[in-house]
Design an enzyme around this catalytic site. Structure first.
Site, short mmCIF file in Angstrom:
data_model
loop_
_atom_site.label_atom_id
_atom_site.label_comp_id
_atom_site.label_asym_id
_atom_site.label_seq_id
_atom_site.Cartn_x
_atom_site.Cartn_y
_atom_site.Cartn_z
N ASP A 170 -15.58 -40.51 8.59
CA ASP A 170 -15.27 -40.63 7.17
C ASP A 170 -16.36 -41.41 6.45
O ASP A 170 -16.52 -42.61 6.64
CB ASP A 170 -13.94 -41.36 7.00
N ASP A 199 -5.71 -33.95 7.04
CA ASP A 199 -6.31 -35.28 7.18
C ASP A 199 -5.49 -36.32 6.43
O ASP A 199 -5.43 -36.29 5.20
CB ASP A 199 -7.75 -35.22 6.64
C1 DX5 Z 1 -8.57 -40.83 4.65
C2 DX5 Z 1 -9.57 -40.34 5.65
C3 DX5 Z 1 -8.94 -40.06 6.94
C4 DX5 Z 1 -8.35 -41.25 7.66
C5 DX5 Z 1 -7.21 -40.75 8.48
O1 DX5 Z 1 -9.21 -41.14 3.51
O2 DX5 Z 1 -10.19 -39.15 5.17
O3 DX5 Z 1 -9.79 -39.34 7.81
O4 DX5 Z 1 -9.28 -41.93 8.46
O5 DX5 Z 1 -6.54 -41.83 9.03
P1 DX5 Z 1 -5.00 -41.75 9.40
O6 DX5 Z 1 -4.85 -40.68 10.42
O7 DX5 Z 1 -4.72 -43.12 9.95
O8 DX5 Z 1 -4.25 -41.47 8.14
ZN ZN Z 2 -11.25 -37.91 6.68
#
Ligand code: DX5
Ligand code: ZN
Length: 227
Positions: free
Chosen positions: A38, A178
């Protein structure tokens, strides 16, 4: 399609950055299909994370395909840098990329897989005209910026509509979800049509090993009929 074709992409945003190399190795051993990275710039989203130099470090530490999610303003300015850093997939947000068609082709011409992403409040229609070119369409199931948020359940309807649109038109793009994916939410995401599950907090957390967390996530979607 059966459940074994659903890919799991742990998001390193939830990993312990003090031992990032070890954490990505643990994810690979636990059967991760991709590593989700990310990239956030403090403008498009209210958080700042990693840039090409970190992607390059992770590239050196892992053979897994790097699924790079650009949550930055005007991402087209940095495509070449992330290509050079060793990304395998580059995912661009429709909201931050004015000339999405051109940017997708920039990614594809570099020989990478191209993805497009939308936030929970962005209509599916904003992707429609580029779906035929992309390898991945990402539906944000939380407002982007942070790991560990709860999935917004209404976003799964958009996942189903995307799945139907792709089937109707015969486009091959993978459907990536996501945000807030864990053993409780993953089955519904797969039923809605998701084929790539990103998971941050559900994989990297302080309560269980990466291996145990990945096994629990995989088990949660065993036998689930994909949408
Ligand atoms: C959110 C990101 C995600 C995040 C997901 O802004 O794009 O990729 O890291 O994390 P979880 O699975 O904990 O929601
Ligand atoms: Zn992400």
């Amino acid at each position: 399609m059966n459940h074994s074709t659903v890919k799991i992409a742990p998001s390193v945003l939830s990993a312990d950055f003090g031992r990032l190399g070890e954490q990505v190795t643990e994810a690979a051993r636990a059967g991760a299909d991709y590593l989700h990275l990310d990239v956030m710039d403090g403008h498009f989203v209210p958080n700042i994370t990693m840039g090409p130099v970190v992607v390059e470090g992770i590239r050196a530490a892992s053979d897994l395909p790097l699924n790079v999610h650009l949550m930055i303003d005007r991402p087209e300015r940095y495509i070449a840098d992330f290509v050079k850093a060793g990304a395998d997939h580059i995912i661009l947000h429709s909201e931050s990329c004015l000339h999405l068609h051109r940017a997708i082709h920039q990614v594809k011409e570099a020989g990478l897989q191209a993805g497009v992403a939308i936030n929970p409040s962005t209509p599916l229609a904003s992707l429609e005209e580029v779906l035929c070119y992309v390898d991945i369409a990402l539906i944000g199931t939380v407002n982007p910026g942070f790991s560990g948020q709860r999935m917004i359940p209404e976003t799964l309807d958009k996942v189903s509509r995307l799945r139907n649109l792709l089937s109707e038109r015969g486009y091959p793009a993978a459907v990536q979800v996501d945000g807030g994916i864990n053993p409780d939410t993953a089955p519904d995401a797969v039923r809605a049509g998701a084929t790539i599950l990103v998971a941050g907090a559900a994989v990297f957390n302080r309560t269980e090993s990466v291996d145990a967390a990945m096994r629990r996530l995989r088990r949660s979607i065993e036998g689930v009929e994909p949408g």
